[in-house]
Design an enzyme around this catalytic site. Structure first.
Site, PDB file in Angstrom:
ATOM      1  N   ASP A   1      12.059   1.375  -0.129  1.00 18.86           N
ATOM      2  CA  ASP A   1      10.771   2.199  -0.247  1.00 18.86           C
ATOM      3  C   ASP A   1      10.122   1.529  -1.539  1.00 18.86           C
ATOM      4  O   ASP A   1      10.712   1.092  -2.295  1.00 18.86           O
ATOM      5  CB  ASP A   1      11.168   3.602  -0.191  1.00 18.86           C
ATOM      6  CG  ASP A   1       9.950   4.362   0.329  1.00 18.86           C
ATOM      7  OD1 ASP A   1      10.232   5.496   0.236  1.00 18.86           O
ATOM      8  OD2 ASP A   1       8.719   3.888  -0.247  1.00 18.86           O
TER       9      ASP A   1
HETATM   10  C1  GLC Z   1       5.635   5.442   0.280  1.00 17.27           C
HETATM   11  C2  GLC Z   1       6.491   6.341   1.295  1.00 17.27           C
HETATM   12  C3  GLC Z   1       6.911   5.123   2.323  1.00 17.27           C
HETATM   13  C4  GLC Z   1       5.667   4.087   2.570  1.00 17.27           C
HETATM   14  C5  GLC Z   1       5.824   3.487   1.496  1.00 17.27           C
HETATM   15  C6  GLC Z   1       4.500   2.333   1.554  1.00 17.27           C
HETATM   16  O1  GLC Z   1       5.941   5.790  -1.240  1.00 17.27           O
HETATM   17  O2  GLC Z   1       7.444   6.684   0.912  1.00 17.27           O
HETATM   18  O3  GLC Z   1       7.013   6.021   3.489  1.00 17.27           O
HETATM   19  O4  GLC Z   1       6.044   3.402   3.758  1.00 17.27           O
HETATM   20  O5  GLC Z   1       5.740   3.935   0.102  1.00 17.27           O
HETATM   21  O6  GLC Z   1       3.165   3.157   1.344  1.00 17.27           O
END
Ligand code: GLC
Length: 735
Positions: free
Chosen positions: A267
């Site tokens: 993430d």
């Molecule tokens: C965010 C989210 C994730 C998302 C990623 C990119 O913090 O937790 O679900 O796909 O970052 O935006």
């Protein structure tokens, strides 16, 4: 430390060497007719160590390098589960203001879950996959399948409810749909990201039974049945290790036990340590210094944990090259499955087919919770004056909510569609309540005067034949929004006070809630009709109006329980340490008793139960029967019954089958969903329905043996139209 320039120069020199020595036929990795694994090995054999490391980390906010010298394309990822996020600046979260990226917003995944219809999940995956393909994305950062443990979790709207079996059956076709268009799905957030409070570090402790029986099944199905090509590690920790580089989760369970051959993507900002990232299963590091410019290096991404520190470690022999090769292979495999695949289909963007798909899913996901005095449906012409009250009748609900927020080509509001349907002379609108602008990370209450808003709404409601109250939650911070949890189960922005005020002047009120979470309903006995609409996407207004006007018979069922009060919920029954934790740790003391498993085992009456949903028609069930009552552990039992549409309107009913074991060697929930089927019946039609249940699915996770075990003995199979409305039982015996 090699600068980017020297790396580029060295790979160019190598490149020159390579082209002169190559035969004149196509190198294997570029030969689209060769098997993927041969292409992977060939590409790997031609790459430098620098190029392999370059694959393993971001080069921008949402992309990572390919191998420019070999013509292996970059990897472009994009959010999200409900539609394709707008383009952002290279290093930033903010939109870049492109004009070709206004997308179709599909309904939120709680709505898809509420359809209980795997066919619609496949349609959903294909449709959103086509939009991602058209926008030239390699990876779609979705779907999310974290289990609904608390009604306060800010991101429940992005997920598929409280039951692992329901989420498992719906996540598979969604992934198959996306990947059939040559785009990698990225199932998230693996795992135990069940709250937003302290999401970046909160350390989850739970039993192996809760882990394997409740929180992992949907991910396991996504990987083993859906064949997900990538998976996203979650921000939180599990038993002391961050899930983006967690030995148990990623090495043992995901890659060893489940044979996952895809890419583990962190993430954004979920990686915290080179050693752990190298050894504990992370393949592609994204978003670490989330603005990409935290370091002042020429190429700031080279300071990522899986960038220069990793390269240095490999060159010094601190890290075995095999670890690097495994990561590179997985990323190359994903590239050959997508951007370099022989038969990668073409997508489409904001097409009528996608609007139709969104509307279909929204229509089938809407749940009718109460309908006394047949207040609904409201045929055109029945009433002269329909009052529409509430901010959610006009407010955009596709923006906000965090990373799943969308810049859409269009969004049909409930008010617009109701006016279109019934005619502007028969619709009177009043805002009723106001919530303030949608901001990420903080809330900004509205400056409008609530009393004057209520007074205006009462005026409109007084003169109407019927009132449609359109409220619920929204994507503001502390509502249905990433990065924060709700502060209470109550409807926000003074809606309860408004509903009470409206009831004083008009008893004919249908409450329509647009939300991704359960809410308390102090007025539940005072209003004749209640409808649970979800975040329904670009076609929201049309789908809601289709159901309100009776063009569509609602058939949705709740994918999570609505508690009467927060303290009735399992996670909230064990004090702060069980939710939200002490800011360092959180203990899942509710264990395997999540959702209806808790309410039914503890005999707590929910406001509305899991699997519940009414129809404009009625259904009658016969007694169920089993094809055999003595079964071996590898047997399959077939439960047959007849279902009748005993009303006057065509409709669909989702029959559910739960398993129960009275005497067991372990604690068990009094019932667990193990099969369901959505059956469409014309008025008066009768259908013989058979649900098949493998005995293996009755297994519990034996913590002592670290494996699944099917207990012998007697089981009761419960056939229901909800988890609480059991129509019949069948006893079977497992040898
Ligand atoms: C965010 C989210 C994730 C998302 C990623 C990119 O913090 O937790 O679900 O796909 O970052 O935006």
């Amino acid at each position: 430390m090699l600068t980017f320039k020297t790396k580029l120069l060295s790979s160019l020199l190598l490149g020159i060497a390579f082209t002169t020595s190559a035969q004149n036929n196509t190198p294997i990795y570029l030969d689209v007719n060769k098997p993927i694994e041969e292409r992977v090995e060939n590409a790997l054999s031609l790459m430098t160590t620098e190029e392999k490391v370059g694959l393993c980390h971001a080069q921008s906010k949402f992309s990572s390098m390919g191998v420019p010298r070999l013509g292996i394309p970059e990897v472009w990822t994009d959010d999200g589960p409900h539609g394709i996020r707008e383009e952002v600046f290279w290093d930033e979260w903010s939109g870049a203001g492109w004009t070709n990226d206004y997308c179709t917003a599909f309904p939120a995944l709680t709505c898809l879950a509420a359809t209980f219809n795997p066919d619609l999940s496949l349609l959903y995956g294909k449709s959103i996959g086509e939009e991602a393909r058209y926008r030239n994305k390699t990876v779609l950062l979705g779907p999310g399948v974290n289990i609904y443990r608390t009604p306060l979790n800010g991101r429940n709207f992005e997920y598929m409810g409280e039951d692992p079996y329901l989420a498992s059956r719906l996540v598979v076709p969604y992934i198959e749909g996306v990947q059939s268009i040559g785009v990698a799905a990225c199932v998230k957030h693996f795992a135990l990201n069940n709250q937003e409070e302290w999401r970046g570090h909160i350390n989850v402790s739970l039993s192996d039974r809760a882990l394997y029986e409740i929180y992992l099944p949907a991910f396991k199905a996504a990987v083993q049945e859906g064949k997900a090509w990538s998976i996203m590690g979650s921000y939180n920790q599990l038993r002391g290790e961050h899930c983006c580089h967690n030995d148990l989760l990623l090495n043992k369970i995901l890659k060893q036990d489940w044979n996952f051959d895809g890419v583990v993507i962190s993430d954004w900002g979920g990686a915290h340590d080179t050693d752990q990232a190298v050894k504990n299963g992370l393949d592609l590091e994204m978003g670490t210094f989330t603005n990409g410019l935290t370091t002042n290096g020429k190429f700031p991404y080279s300071s990522y944990y899986l960038a220069d520190p990793f390269l240095k470690g490999v060159k010094e022999g601190k890290y075995d090259i095999a670890l690097l090769n495994d990561k590179a292979r997985r990323i190359l495999r994903m590239i050959f499955r997508t951007t370099m695949s022989a038969n990668r289909p073409f997508g489409r963007f904001v097409s009528p087919e996608h609007s139709e798909a969104g509307r279909r899913i929204a229509r089938e996901g809407i749940v009718l919770l109460k309908n006394e005095k047949q207040l609904l449906p409201i045929p055109v012409g029945k009433y002269n004056k329909i009052a529409v009250i509430g901010e959610n009748a006009t407010r955009s609900l596709v923006i906000g909510g965090g990373s799943s927020s969308l810049k859409v080509a269009y969004e049909v509001s409930p008010l617009a569609a109701l006016t279109e349907k019934y005619g502007k002379d028969h619709i009177a609108y009043s805002l009723g309540y106001a919530s303030g602008p949608s901001m990420y990370g903080r809330e900004e209450p509205s400056k409008l005067n609530t009393d004057s808003l209520i007074a205006a709404a009462i005026n409109v409601a007084k003169g109407a034949d019927v009132v449609l109250f359109v409220g619920g939650l929204n994507k503001n911070h502390f509502q249905d929004c990433e990065g924060g949890d709700r502060k209470s189960l109550d409807l926000p922005f003074g809606q309860n006070k408004l509903i009470d005020a409206l009831l004083k002047v008009n008893k004919n009120i249908a409450v329509v809630l647009l939300s991704g979470n359960a809410v308390a309903m102090p007025w539940v006995d005072k209003v004749p009709a209640i409808m649970q609409g979800w975040y329904l996407g670009s076609e929201a207004g049309h789908a809601l109006t289709d159901v309100i006007a009776g063009d569509v018979n609602p058939s949705g069922k709740l994918p999570f329980s609505f508690p009467k009060k927060l303290e009735d919920n399992a996670a909230h029954s064990f004090g702060k340490l069980s939710y939200p934790g002490d800011s360092v740790n959180v203990w899942y003391k509710d264990d395997i008793l999540v959702g209806y498993r808790w309410f039914d085992t503890k005999k707590i009456e929910p406001l509305f139960p899991f699997g519940f949903g009414l129809s404009y028609t009625s259904f009658a069930y016969s007694k169920p029967s089993a094809d055999k009552t003595e079964l071996a552990t590898d047997g399959i039992v077939k439960i047959t019954f007849t279902l009748t549409n005993s009303g006057k309107i065509d409709g669909a009913e989702t029959a559910q089958l739960y398993v129960s074991k009275q005497k067991s060697v372990v604690t068990r929930a009094v019932k667990e969903l193990k099969a369901f089927r959505k059956i469409f019946l014309k008025a008066g039609e009768i259908q013989v329905v058979t649900l098949e249940v493998p005995v293996r699915s009755f297994a519990f996770y034996n913590e002592a043996k670290h494996g699944w075990e099917v207990e012998s003995g007697s089981y009761t199979l419960l056939l229901g139209s909800s988890s609480r409305d059991i129509k019949g039982k069948v006893e079977i015996h497992v040898k």
